[in-house]
Design an enzyme around this catalytic site. Structure first.
Site, mmCIF file in Angstrom:
data_model
loop_
_atom_site.group_PDB
_atom_site.id
_atom_site.type_symbol
_atom_site.label_atom_id
_atom_site.label_comp_id
_atom_site.label_asym_id
_atom_site.label_seq_id
_atom_site.Cartn_x
_atom_site.Cartn_y
_atom_site.Cartn_z
ATOM 1 N N HIS A 87 0.812 -1.225 0.000
ATOM 2 C CA HIS A 87 0.000 0.000 0.000
ATOM 3 C C HIS A 87 0.850 1.283 0.000
ATOM 4 O O HIS A 87 0.662 2.161 -0.842
ATOM 5 C CB HIS A 87 -0.922 0.013 1.230
ATOM 6 C CG HIS A 87 -1.867 -1.153 1.304
ATOM 7 N ND1 HIS A 87 -2.996 -1.284 0.513
ATOM 8 C CD2 HIS A 87 -1.829 -2.249 2.090
ATOM 9 C CE1 HIS A 87 -3.622 -2.408 0.819
ATOM 10 N NE2 HIS A 87 -2.945 -3.021 1.769
HETATM 11 O O1 RIB Z 1 -4.365 -0.087 5.084
HETATM 12 C C1 RIB Z 1 -3.001 -0.085 4.770
HETATM 13 C C2 RIB Z 1 -2.254 0.889 5.621
HETATM 14 O O2 RIB Z 1 -2.345 0.515 6.989
HETATM 15 C C3 RIB Z 1 -0.744 0.902 5.317
HETATM 16 O O3 RIB Z 1 -0.233 2.180 5.564
HETATM 17 C C4 RIB Z 1 -0.198 -0.081 6.309
HETATM 18 O O4 RIB Z 1 1.177 0.170 6.611
HETATM 19 C C5 RIB Z 1 -1.054 0.200 7.500
HETATM 20 O O5 RIB Z 1 -0.510 1.330 8.163
#
Ligand code: RIB
Ligand code: CA
Length: 317
Positions: A239
């Site tokens: 992500h």
């Molecule tokens: O939903 C994904 C996010 O939540 C990313 O930033 C992961 O590192 C968690 O922080």
């Protein structure tokens, strides 16, 4: 070349670590500091994970501890995804020489934004607690922030609840403060991060690079990929790497302006980034929402960055 001044606000975190490696590899970024927020794990562990990563690559970038808990929401550490340390499964040494700076993340951000001659982009890849606290404590710095590029939210869906993505869900009040600030925002939500997912062939390609960054990334992807596969995910959505790539290779992404507000009261929808895709409210379009990506070009860029990331050997004192 004019480098892009950035502050990275992060909760490392496996995907944060890959995002940080891509940022460290870039000659286009002027990283003014890394601020830590609780999220994937405690503020202590997240801070230590950032310090261990920077030491692993011999980088002297300053690290600042930030919020240890959300503004209101009960803290819930996703140990099922990131493990007890927040970055389980890697060969990073447990201990490191590095220490966070004496001042906290919010004070650093205020100082830096007031001192800089250039406007700064903030790359926000954890809950938005630090940034919301900054805007509450020093609203006058708002105009010094060029843009906040957020990994968080989703126009449709969620990964913490059916409607809410973890970073926004973990601190919805903070997200509301940021999303209603009037600062230029770019939202790299699940809509685009899932589309950016790595395949098994991509993982093999990254491992085959054969340098320090690819070894660590391979370990990260093995642990993190297994954890999210248990939830039924197809492919590995890194992500946070999308937020960094959006700044450095914007041409890979498709986005448009929409009105986005944060649901604070829904029994089932608290923490939802309510995105007006059909403009039914005719409300101000406050967020550039990223909805699509050239996935193979994104992976090519990740491989290019990890290949370029070398260890900076410090001269002997
Ligand atoms: O939903 C994904 C996010 O939540 C990313 O930033 C992961 O590192 C968690 O922080
Ligand atoms: Ca994160």
């Amino acid at each position: 070349m004019n480098r892009i001044p950035v502050i990275i606000d992060t909760d490392p975190g496996h995907d944060d670590a890959i995002a940080l490696m891509m940022a460290l590899a870039s000659k286009e970024l002027d990283i003014r500091g890394i601020t830590i927020v609780a999220g994937n794990n405690t503020i202590e562990n997240n801070t230590n994970n950032a310090l261990r990563l920077l030491e692993h690559f011999g980088r002297d970038i300053k690290v600042y501890r930030g919020a240890g808990r959300p503004l209101v929401q009960i803290q819930e550490l996703p140990e099922d995804i990131h493990g007890k340390s927040g970055m389980d499964g890697t060969s990073l040494p447990d201990l490191c020489q590095g220490k966070p700076e004496a001042i906290n993340a919010v004070q650093f951000m205020e100082n830096e934004l007031k001192a800089t001659t250039e406007r700064i982009k903030i790359i926000a890849i954890g809950p938005l607690t630090n940034i919301a606290t900054l805007l509450a404590a020093a609203p006058e710095v708002r105009d010094r922030i060029d843009e906040i590029v957020i990994m968080g939210g989703a126009a449709l869906g969620g990964n913490k609840t059916p409607t809410s993505e973890f970073n926004i869900w973990q601190d919805p009040e903070a997200a509301h403060i940021v999303f209603s600030s009037g600062i230029p925002l770019t939202m790299c939500g699940l809509d685009v991060t899932y589309k950016s997912s790595l395949t098994e062939a991509d993982v093999a390609r990254i491992k085959a690079i054969g340098n320090k960054a690819s070894t660590l990334t391979g370990e990260i992807l093995d642990f993190y990929g297994h954890a999210i596969a248990l939830r039924g995910n197809q492919g590995i959505a890194v992500h946070d790497a999308v937020a960094v790539a959006k700044i450095l290779r914007p041409e890979l992404f498709t986005s448009a302006l929409y009105n986005v507000v944060i649901d604070l009261d829904g029994r089932y929808t608290r923490g939802c980034t309510v995105t007006d895709l059909d403009d039914v409210t005719k409300a101000h379009k406050n967020v550039e929402v990223v909805l699509d990506v050239d996935r193979s070009a994104f992976v090519d860029y990740m491989v290019e960055a990890l290949t370029a990331l070398t260890e900076e050997v410090k001269p002997h004192a």
